[in-house]
Design a protein around this motif. Structure first.
Motif, mmCIF file in Angstrom:
data_model
loop_
_atom_site.group_PDB
_atom_site.id
_atom_site.type_symbol
_atom_site.label_atom_id
_atom_site.label_comp_id
_atom_site.label_asym_id
_atom_site.label_seq_id
_atom_site.Cartn_x
_atom_site.Cartn_y
_atom_site.Cartn_z
ATOM 1 N N PHE A 75 0.855 -1.191 0.000
ATOM 2 C CA PHE A 75 0.000 0.000 0.000
ATOM 3 C C PHE A 75 0.881 1.227 0.000
ATOM 4 C CE2 PHE A 75 -4.146 -1.639 0.273
ATOM 5 C CZ PHE A 75 -5.052 -0.579 0.418
ATOM 6 N N LEU A 76 0.558 2.193 -0.862
ATOM 7 C CA LEU A 76 1.283 3.446 -0.943
ATOM 8 C C LEU A 76 0.275 4.587 -0.967
ATOM 9 C CD1 LEU A 76 2.578 1.215 -3.160
ATOM 10 C CD2 LEU A 76 4.330 2.972 -3.331
ATOM 11 N N GLY A 77 0.728 5.774 -0.542
ATOM 12 C CA GLY A 77 -0.154 6.930 -0.632
ATOM 13 C C GLY A 77 -0.096 7.830 0.584
ATOM 14 N N ASP A 78 -1.259 8.387 0.931
ATOM 15 C CA ASP A 78 -1.343 9.395 1.976
ATOM 16 C C ASP A 78 -2.042 8.843 3.214
ATOM 17 O OD1 ASP A 78 -4.003 9.279 1.166
ATOM 18 O OD2 ASP A 78 -3.887 11.121 -0.019
ATOM 19 N N SER A 79 -2.637 9.731 4.011
ATOM 20 C CA SER A 79 -3.243 9.307 5.276
ATOM 21 C C SER A 79 -4.422 8.366 5.071
ATOM 22 C CB SER A 79 -3.704 10.538 6.075
ATOM 23 O OG SER A 79 -4.609 11.330 5.322
ATOM 24 N N THR A 80 -5.128 8.492 3.947
ATOM 25 C CA THR A 80 -6.226 7.573 3.678
ATOM 26 C C THR A 80 -5.696 6.167 3.449
ATOM 27 O OG1 THR A 80 -7.551 9.352 2.709
ATOM 28 C CG2 THR A 80 -8.190 7.098 2.177
#
Length: 364
Positions: A75-80
């Motif tokens: 999983f990659l990305g931001d706070s979500t």
């Protein structure tokens, strides 16, 4: 200008290094930034640390004689993507999808989450380095095959089978240009695909659904979110990834039940909100690995169709949970298959299996 044309212009600018087109006009952008500051004062700053959900899910499937090695899910990305706003690891979207994939495929899933709260798309290069390792060469092996440059006989396979990216909200509030935002996303998707990973992108959520956001900011935020999501869709699909629209999904449902769908900070989703998003993404995640039932059959009742990719992107942002992928298994990149998949609801109590073990080195 239509949504499809704006999205295409942004995606083209990202591909060729141009300035592109702004998601909003100058006056509108000024109003947006002013009201963002007001909304931030109302929302406050969430200094919580997302729970670490890394580990093995569905370990019971690995005990079956002749069972295959676990899927590798990153999983990659931001706070979500990180799951900020919930207290238990099993309530994060990464854990929910790992547990769902394990149950659907009857195969264990090894989860690693490197998403970072507050991240913009310009942080994806660092996150991809954490997932693949710096300097990794393309051609990391087929999904599920245990291959890859670092996996000698009996050695661990580090290249994920599939990566899920959720990014974009901080690009809008953090004043990253749309062309730059899509450029960073495209580079990340390209690197992951070259390494042999399947890619699923949850496109930019609808910032207009956040409860402390008032008109005209609500309309401006929704417009900017949808235009960026459409441009993200074009870039990801043309590189061989799949996308799932989160914008409309997190709009009307969240607006209708904000106390249930948002967490204590009224900005990040609650456990039930994350479950709603995860259930929208689960069919696409499973289909990417070939474990979703009846994947090859077109279902006209769900208005599945083949469209030019920019039109498919524009239509997808209008209905949450819509999947877009290249037509003919990726051989017709200018054309995309639009799937309005059946929606699956899940309550906060439907936590799924807990990870059998956890790690602290998630990179986030």
């Amino acid at each position: 200008m239509s949504m499809a044309r704006v999205a295409r212009r942004v995606a083209t600018a990202a591909a060729y290094g141009g300035g592109g087109v702004g998601l909003l006009g100058g006056v509108a952008a000024g109003v947006l930034l002013a009201e963002v500051r007001m909304a931030r004062r109302t929302i406050g700053i969430n200094d919580d640390v997302p729970p670490v959900a890394d580990g093995l899910y569905g370990a019971e499937y690995g005990a079956v004689p002749g069972s295959r090695v676990p899927w590798r899910l990153a999983f990659l990305g931001d706070s979500t993507a990180a799951g900020l706003g919930v207290q238990r690891a099993r309530e994060t979207p990464a854990a929910l999808l790992a547990a769902g994939l394990a149950a659907m495929s009857e195969r264990p899933v090894e989860l690693r989450n490197v998403a970072l709260s507050g991240a913009r798309s310009d942080d994806l290069e660092r996150q991809v380095d954490l997932v693949l390792g710096p300097g990794r060469e393309p051609g990391g092996g087929e999904p599920g095959g245990g291959g890859g440059p670092e996996s000698g006989a009996g050695g661990p396979r580090t290249v994920p089978d599939v990566c899920v990216l959720i990014i974009g909200a901080n690009d809008i509030t953090g004043r990253l240009s749309p062309a730059a935002s899509v450029t960073y996303l495209a580079r990340a998707v390209a690197r992951l695909r070259e390494a042999g990973c399947q890619v699923v992108v949850g496109t930019c959520p609808d910032l207009g659904s956040v409860e402390p956001v008032w008109p005209p900011l609500r309309w401006l935020a929704r417009t900017a979110s949808r235009r960026l999501a459409a441009a993200q869709t074009i870039a990801a699909v043309e590189l061989g990834g799949r996308t799932v629209s989160l914008g409309d999904l997190l709009g009307p449902e969240f607006a209708a039940r904000p106390r249930e769908m948002f967490g204590p900070d009224h900005y990040h989703p609650s456990a039930q909100g994350y479950a709603t998003a995860a259930m929208a993404m689960l069919p696409t995640l499973c289909a990417t690995l070939g474990v979703w039932p009846q994947e090859g059959r077109m279902e006209t009742g769900r208005r599945e169709s083949v469209l030019p990719v920019e039109r498919a992107a524009a239509e997808a942002v209008a209905e949450g949970g819509t999947e877009v992928t290249a037509a003919d298994g990726g051989r017709r990149a200018p054309w995309a298959l639009l799937r309005h998949r059946r929606r699956h609801r899940a309550g906060a109590e439907e936590d799924g299996p807990r990870p059998e073990r956890s790690r602290t080195g998630s990179g986030a």
